[in-house]
Design a protein around this motif. Structure first.
Motif, PDB file in Angstrom:
ATOM      1  N   ARG A  80       3.902  11.054   2.794  1.00 22.71           N
ATOM      2  CA  ARG A  80       4.908  12.350   3.399  1.00 22.71           C
ATOM      3  C   ARG A  80       5.116  13.303   2.730  1.00 22.71           C
ATOM      4  NH1 ARG A  80       2.817   8.302   5.502  1.00 22.71           N
ATOM      5  NH2 ARG A  80       3.804   6.850   6.466  1.00 22.71           N
ATOM      6  N   ASP A 117     -11.472   0.812   2.774  1.00 22.76           N
ATOM      7  CA  ASP A 117     -10.785   1.129   3.534  1.00 22.76           C
ATOM      8  C   ASP A 117     -11.317   1.285   5.216  1.00 22.76           C
ATOM      9  OD1 ASP A 117      -7.885   1.433   4.077  1.00 22.76           O
ATOM     10  OD2 ASP A 117      -7.426   2.660   3.510  1.00 22.76           O
ATOM     11  N   ASP A 118     -10.738   1.225   6.302  1.00 17.62           N
ATOM     12  CA  ASP A 118     -10.811   1.361   7.927  1.00 17.62           C
ATOM     13  C   ASP A 118     -12.316   0.573   7.905  1.00 17.62           C
ATOM     14  OD1 ASP A 118      -8.773   2.527   7.106  1.00 17.62           O
ATOM     15  OD2 ASP A 118      -9.640   4.623   7.428  1.00 17.62           O
ATOM     16  N   PHE A 148       3.203  -3.282  10.918  1.00 20.86           N
ATOM     17  CA  PHE A 148       4.479  -3.780  11.490  1.00 20.86           C
ATOM     18  C   PHE A 148       5.314  -4.680  12.601  1.00 20.86           C
ATOM     19  CE2 PHE A 148       3.813   1.102  13.824  1.00 20.86           C
ATOM     20  CZ  PHE A 148       4.284   1.381  11.961  1.00 20.86           C
ATOM     21  N   ILE A 207      -7.439   6.515  -2.705  1.00 18.31           N
ATOM     22  CA  ILE A 207      -8.291   7.572  -3.026  1.00 18.31           C
ATOM     23  C   ILE A 207      -9.291   8.286  -2.314  1.00 18.31           C
ATOM     24  CG2 ILE A 207      -9.899   8.046  -4.917  1.00 18.31           C
ATOM     25  CD1 ILE A 207      -7.357   6.945  -5.966  1.00 18.31           C
ATOM     26  N   SER A 208      -8.939   9.635  -2.249  1.00 11.06           N
ATOM     27  CA  SER A 208     -10.289  10.331  -1.092  1.00 11.06           C
ATOM     28  C   SER A 208     -11.574  10.514  -2.352  1.00 11.06           C
ATOM     29  CB  SER A 208      -9.973  11.804  -1.150  1.00 11.06           C
ATOM     30  OG  SER A 208     -10.502  12.986  -1.984  1.00 11.06           O
ATOM     31  N   ILE A 247      -1.108  -4.790  12.092  1.00 15.67           N
ATOM     32  CA  ILE A 247      -0.938  -6.248  13.105  1.00 15.67           C
ATOM     33  C   ILE A 247       0.406  -6.292  13.574  1.00 15.67           C
ATOM     34  CG2 ILE A 247      -0.160  -9.069  13.005  1.00 15.67           C
ATOM     35  CD1 ILE A 247      -2.064  -8.884  10.273  1.00 15.67           C
ATOM     36  N   LEU A 252       1.835   4.900   0.423  1.00 12.30           N
ATOM     37  CA  LEU A 252       1.594   5.969   1.560  1.00 12.30           C
ATOM     38  C   LEU A 252       2.531   7.034   1.215  1.00 12.30           C
ATOM     39  CD1 LEU A 252       1.477   3.323   4.622  1.00 12.30           C
ATOM     40  CD2 LEU A 252      -0.776   4.692   3.615  1.00 12.30           C
ATOM     41  N   PRO A 269       6.041   1.653   7.112  1.00  9.46           N
ATOM     42  CA  PRO A 269       5.948   1.900   5.957  1.00  9.46           C
ATOM     43  C   PRO A 269       7.958   1.957   5.072  1.00  9.46           C
ATOM     44  CG  PRO A 269       4.785   2.722   6.942  1.00  9.46           C
ATOM     45  CD  PRO A 269       4.803   2.052   7.681  1.00  9.46           C
ATOM     46  N   GLU A 293      -7.837   1.672  -3.007  1.00  7.56           N
ATOM     47  CA  GLU A 293      -8.847   1.846  -1.676  1.00  7.56           C
ATOM     48  C   GLU A 293      -9.758   3.391  -1.205  1.00  7.56           C
ATOM     49  OE1 GLU A 293      -6.336   1.288   1.870  1.00  7.56           O
ATOM     50  OE2 GLU A 293      -4.842  -0.793   0.589  1.00  7.56           O
ATOM     51  N   GLU A 327       1.431  -1.332   0.558  1.00  7.91           N
ATOM     52  CA  GLU A 327       0.021   0.259  -0.479  1.00  7.91           C
ATOM     53  C   GLU A 327       0.747   1.112   0.302  1.00  7.91           C
ATOM     54  OE1 GLU A 327      -2.434   0.586   3.228  1.00  7.91           O
ATOM     55  OE2 GLU A 327      -3.739   2.224   2.540  1.00  7.91           O
TER      56      GLU A 327
HETATM   57  P1  C2E Z   1      -4.954   3.899   5.784  1.00 12.94           P
HETATM   58  O1  C2E Z   1      -5.069   3.980   4.213  1.00 12.94           O
HETATM   59  O2  C2E Z   1      -5.270   3.091   6.381  1.00 12.94           O
HETATM   60  O3  C2E Z   1      -3.175   3.106   5.790  1.00 12.94           O
HETATM   61  C1  C2E Z   1      -2.625   2.254   6.970  1.00 12.94           C
HETATM   62  C2  C2E Z   1      -2.342   3.317   8.193  1.00 12.94           C
HETATM   63  O4  C2E Z   1      -1.085   2.700   8.850  1.00 12.94           O
HETATM   64  C3  C2E Z   1      -0.983   3.932   7.429  1.00 12.94           C
HETATM   65  O5  C2E Z   1      -0.926   5.053   8.288  1.00 12.94           O
HETATM   66  C4  C2E Z   1       0.042   3.156   8.118  1.00 12.94           C
HETATM   67  O6  C2E Z   1       1.419   3.473   8.750  1.00 12.94           O
HETATM   68  C5  C2E Z   1      -0.593   2.667   9.213  1.00 12.94           C
HETATM   69  N1  C2E Z   1      -0.566   1.539   9.884  1.00 12.94           N
HETATM   70  C6  C2E Z   1      -0.260  -0.168   8.864  1.00 12.94           C
HETATM   71  N2  C2E Z   1       0.185  -1.377  10.532  1.00 12.94           N
HETATM   72  C7  C2E Z   1       0.249  -0.551  11.648  1.00 12.94           C
HETATM   73  C8  C2E Z   1       1.136  -0.809  12.574  1.00 12.94           C
HETATM   74  O7  C2E Z   1       1.064  -2.147  12.458  1.00 12.94           O
HETATM   75  N3  C2E Z   1       0.800  -0.039  13.494  1.00 12.94           N
HETATM   76  C9  C2E Z   1       0.156   1.080  13.646  1.00 12.94           C
HETATM   77  N4  C2E Z   1       0.250   1.941  14.554  1.00 12.94           N
HETATM   78  N5  C2E Z   1      -0.041   1.861  12.114  1.00 12.94           N
HETATM   79  C10 C2E Z   1      -0.258   1.179  11.243  1.00 12.94           C
HETATM   80  P2  C2E Z   1      -0.528   6.338   7.503  1.00 12.94           P
HETATM   81  O8  C2E Z   1       1.241   6.559   6.758  1.00 12.94           O
HETATM   82  O9  C2E Z   1      -0.204   8.030   8.683  1.00 12.94           O
HETATM   83  O10 C2E Z   1      -1.398   7.052   6.794  1.00 12.94           O
HETATM   84  C11 C2E Z   1      -2.288   7.300   7.085  1.00 12.94           C
HETATM   85  C12 C2E Z   1      -4.166   7.481   6.257  1.00 12.94           C
HETATM   86  O11 C2E Z   1      -3.460   8.431   5.404  1.00 12.94           O
HETATM   87  C13 C2E Z   1      -3.705   6.307   5.383  1.00 12.94           C
HETATM   88  O12 C2E Z   1      -4.465   5.205   6.561  1.00 12.94           O
HETATM   89  C14 C2E Z   1      -4.423   6.310   3.793  1.00 12.94           C
HETATM   90  O13 C2E Z   1      -5.439   6.534   4.913  1.00 12.94           O
HETATM   91  C15 C2E Z   1      -3.668   8.534   4.386  1.00 12.94           C
HETATM   92  N6  C2E Z   1      -3.075   8.009   3.323  1.00 12.94           N
HETATM   93  C16 C2E Z   1      -2.227   8.323   3.289  1.00 12.94           C
HETATM   94  N7  C2E Z   1      -1.712   8.321   2.033  1.00 12.94           N
HETATM   95  C17 C2E Z   1      -2.472   8.493   1.009  1.00 12.94           C
HETATM   96  C18 C2E Z   1      -2.794   9.344  -0.356  1.00 12.94           C
HETATM   97  O14 C2E Z   1      -1.517   8.842  -0.999  1.00 12.94           O
HETATM   98  N8  C2E Z   1      -3.805   9.645  -1.114  1.00 12.94           N
HETATM   99  C19 C2E Z   1      -5.108   9.549   0.449  1.00 12.94           C
HETATM  100  N9  C2E Z   1      -5.791   9.726  -0.263  1.00 12.94           N
HETATM  101  N10 C2E Z   1      -5.172   9.094   1.628  1.00 12.94           N
HETATM  102  C20 C2E Z   1      -2.940   7.988   1.515  1.00 12.94           C
END
Ligand code: C2E
Ligand code: MG
Ligand code: MG
Length: 532
Positions: A312, A428-429, A507, A367-368, A487, A310, A512, A398, A308
């Motif tokens: 920054r 998602d979520d 993790f 995707i938003s 997980i 993500l 990531p 997603e 996936e």
């Molecule tokens: P998401 O799509 O639900 O992404 C998963 C988030 O959970 C990610 O946070 C990831 O780092 C975190 N995560 C995964 N496994 C674990 C774990 O074992 N423990 C913990 N504590 N966290 C874990 P991240 O990277 O901060 O992203 C947060 C949200 O931001 C994402 O949730 C997604 O909804 C959004 N996002 C990230 N990148 C993009 C993007 O390019 N476009 C859009 N529209 N949204 C994005």
């Protein structure tokens, strides 16, 4: 023209004067000389002088008549009283709605301030939301009809509110609403007896006024949003109060806060956010945005099946920003789509690289909700896949439940188009929203991602175990594949395997990391970790 006529009159005068003086000189010369008889005959023509004078007068009169006619034709007609009244009406009323305009409001505001010293009041700003869509759908003229009807509805809805300043006494209804132009309206609320009168009126209007309107048989939906600034607390000038009520309204839109009233902190707070969003627009071209990826593992085979992406933001002054710090704002401010396009292109380029290295692995992109409303999303995606020679089925999109609730019909249409294109869709979520089973069944999705919040402490919480178990069972019944996010513990993984969950992300496998490193990471994993 006037000068030419005068000149002509003077020329005639001059010629006559010369003729007359010539005759007098001739008469005197003849009388004193040797020919008095001849002089006598000249003098006997007594009609000569009156005739010349008459001719002179007629010519003069004709010149003046011509001059007068010209002047009258050149002069613009003087406005009569009704024209003057029309002009003052136009300058004080909005030309579309006919309601008092900003100038009118300013006059009434000044009168009110002078006649109510030390009294408190509130400026209530009302804005019609998303009116550009009405404009696009119905055209400018029909949209104006809608605007007039909404304006009238607002004015009708406030007739019973005694605290409102009557800007203009009219026939049956009093004019209590000023139209600032565009989609902005203002009410002036006396706050001397009820401090929160404006807030109550605002909420009532937001709730009651937006009934769909019928225009040429089409039902037009609209929303009202309000902001309030108190006088004199938040400003003593009308322009300051309007600006602050605007800020309160904007802040409410951005933060989804419930308060409609301005607060001084909003000035710096909003400037900060606006600044950040202005910077985000150029962050892509300045390569400040970085993409990370987090692998997804098939729990039974322990193979990497997907990753996936993500985002920054390495901000030059603020440091590393996570998606939570800028994405929601970017969505609300309408700057998310270019970002999504950029993420999609990078993800598809990585898919091309994986294919080149014969690594079979999918990539998921978030995707938003705003992206789903962009009609061109499908076409641009198709183009990107073609350009990089990537199979649509390798891409997973997603989306969150919330993305589907704002405009469910349009979102559903878009999802169907995306599914037709061949990309895989994941919800998602899952578990944090309110999607009904029946609704889920209609969606062209193939995956459900259980939210981190249920997974983190699955090994400790019976409630979360029960919820996750129910989600997995339900998803299986509907032929959805389940991915568990978050997980962190081996114990959690074991529990999920026992529950029949197909994939995991967290993790425990990897935090990531940089997207560029993904192909190498997958190879490394399959060599060393697959046997873990
Ligand atoms: P998401 O799509 O639900 O992404 C998963 C988030 O959970 C990610 O946070 C990831 O780092 C975190 N995560 C995964 N496994 C674990 C774990 O074992 N423990 C913990 N504590 N966290 C874990 P991240 O990277 O901060 O992203 C947060 C949200 O931001 C994402 O949730 C997604 O909804 C959004 N996002 C990230 N990148 C993009 C993007 O390019 N476009 C859009 N529209 N949204 C994005
Ligand atoms: Mg996601
Ligand atoms: Mg998620």
């Amino acid at each position: 023209m006037k000068n030419r006529v005068i000149l002509r009159s003077y020329l005639i005068f001059l010629v006559l004067a010369v003729v007359l003086s010539f005759r007098s000189v001739l008469f005197v010369v003849l009388l004193t000389s040797s020919a008095p008889a001849l002089a006598q005959s000249l003098a006997s023509q007594s009609l000569f002088y009156p005739f010349v004078l008459l001719l002179l007068l007629v010519l003069l009169l004709a010149s003046w008549v011509v001059l007068l006619k010209k002047r009258l034709a050149e002069q613009k007609p003087l406005p009569d009283k009704s024209d003057v009244r029309d002009l003052s009406f136009l300058s004080l009323h909005d030309e579309t709605s006919g309601l008092p305009n900003k100038l009118y409001l300013q006059q009434q505001f000044e009168l009110w301030c002078r006649s109510h010293p030390n009294q408190k009041a509130s400026l209530l700003l009302l804005k019609i939301q998303n009116f550009e869509r009405v404009n696009q759908a119905l055209g400018h003229q029909n949209a104006n009809l809608v605007l007039v009807q909404i304006a009238q509805r607002i004015n009708t809805a406030v007739q019973q509110d005694q605290e409102l300043l009557i800007l203009e006494p009219q026939g049956k209804q009093s004019g209590k609403v000023a139209h600032l132009g565009g989609v902005d309206f203002v009410l002036w609320v006396d706050a001397s007896t009820r401090q929160h009168a404006a807030e109550q009126i605002a909420r009532r209007l937001e709730h009651n006024v937006p009934e769909p309107l019928l225009i040429h048989g089409c039902a037009v939906e609209y929303q009202l949003q309000s902001g309030i600034a108190h006088y004199p607390l938040h400003g003593e000038l009308l322009s300051d109060l309007i600006e602050r009520a605007h800020l309160a309204m904007q802040n409410r839109q951005i933060t989804q806060s419930s308060t409609v009233v301005f607060h001084p902190d909003l000035i710096s707070y909003n400037n900060d956010k606006l600044g950040l969003m202005a910077e985000l627009r150029s962050a892509i071209s300045q390569q400040q945005l970085k993409l990370h990826i987090q692998p997804q593992i098939a729990l039974s085979s322990r193979q990497v099946v997907a990753g996936e992406v993500l985002v920054r933001w390495h901000h030059p002054r603020r440091g590393l920003l996570g998606p939570a710090e800028f994405l929601e704002l970017a969505e609300q401010m309408g700057v998310i789509y270019p970002l999504t396009q950029w993420v999609l292109e990078k993800a598809i380029m990585t898919l091309a690289e994986l294919a080149q290295q014969e690594i079979l692995c999918k990539i998921a992109v978030n995707i938003s909700s705003k992206d789903l409303l962009q009609d061109e999303l499908v076409d641009s995606l198709e183009l990107l896949l073609k350009r990089h020679k990537v199979q649509a089925s390798q891409l997973v999109l997603e989306l969150k439940e919330s993305a589907l609730v704002a405009e469910p019909e349009k979102a559903m249409r878009m999802l169907k188009h995306l599914a037709q294109l061949g990309v895989e869709l994941a919800l998602d979520d899952f578990g944090t929203g309110f999607s009904s089973l029946a609704y889920l069944r209609e969606l062209p999705i193939s995956q459900v991602k259980v939210d981190c919040s249920f997974i983190f402490d699955l090994h400790r919480s019976d409630t979360h175990t029960a919820i996750t178990g129910a989600i997995i069972d339900m998803a299986k019944n509907m032929n959805f594949m389940v991915v568990a996010e978050g997980i962190e513990q081996a114990e959690v993984e074991q529990k999920l395997v026992a529950m029949g969950c197909a994939r995991g992300q967290g993790f425990l496998y990897a935090k990531p990391f940089a997207l560029d490193a993904f192909p190498a990471w997958v190879k490394q994993w399959s060599y060393s970790k697959a046997t873990y």
